[in-house]
Design an enzyme around this catalytic site. Sequence first.
Site: not given
Ligand code: BG6
Ligand code: MG
Length: 218
Positions: A8, A10
């Site tokens: 993963d 984030d």
């Molecule tokens: C995930 C995060 O990796 O990505 C979430 O943990 C986030 O918090 C999701 O909503 C989608 O991200 P993005 O950048 O496409 O809005």
């Molecule tokens: Mg994450």
Amino acid sequence: AIKGFVFDLDGVITDSAEYHYIAWKNLAAGLGIELDRAFNEQLKGISRMDSLNRILAYGNQSDMYDAAQKEALAQKKNDEYVKLIQQVTPADILPGISELFADLKAAGIRIALASASKNGPFILERLGLMAQVDTIVDPAELANGKPDPEIFLKAAEQLNLAPAECVGVEDAEAGIEAINRAGMFSVGVGTKEAMKDADYYVTSTQELKLSEILRRAS
Ligand code: BG6
Ligand code: MG
């Protein structure tokens, strides 16, 4: 034997989970909904629109916006998030991750990215890690987000490996569930409570050691 690691992004490779939280907290505050960190655990790993839907449900505002208005709210959150991640540099790689990546390379274990974020490739680029990742799953091509195992199954497929040959690393409850359902060994980073379903968990990324993970996964 373990031949692939599926990460993963984030909250595992860099602390962008914090930027998602700030951006959602500000958007929600503008709608009169107050978010806290406990509720935020439920947003981790969840797609942009699913996150907005959960926030609106939490604030009892599910029926207040139509699809176009929800698109605009999700866009507003993303605009702030994109501003926040412009400052990301290689110094923002979380402790222990560069060492882990180097150990994986040395061991001939391949690396895949399984992030729900459409901003994932941009962040990886900013961190200077693009060349170290063998394959990236495109979240736009998925039918189901985490906790569905699809993104991890896709990562294994792109690595040309069976799920049982892969380890998944996550900081989200929904992510651990997705890894487990994919049939991979799950490694969690976070609190004992949030990571209770992980096969193995650590409280910070600097505790992620390849030898220890391989020992436990075999
Ligand atoms: C995930 C995060 O990796 O990505 C979430 O943990 C986030 O918090 C999701 O909503 C989608 O991200 P993005 O950048 O496409 O809005
Ligand atoms: Mg994450």
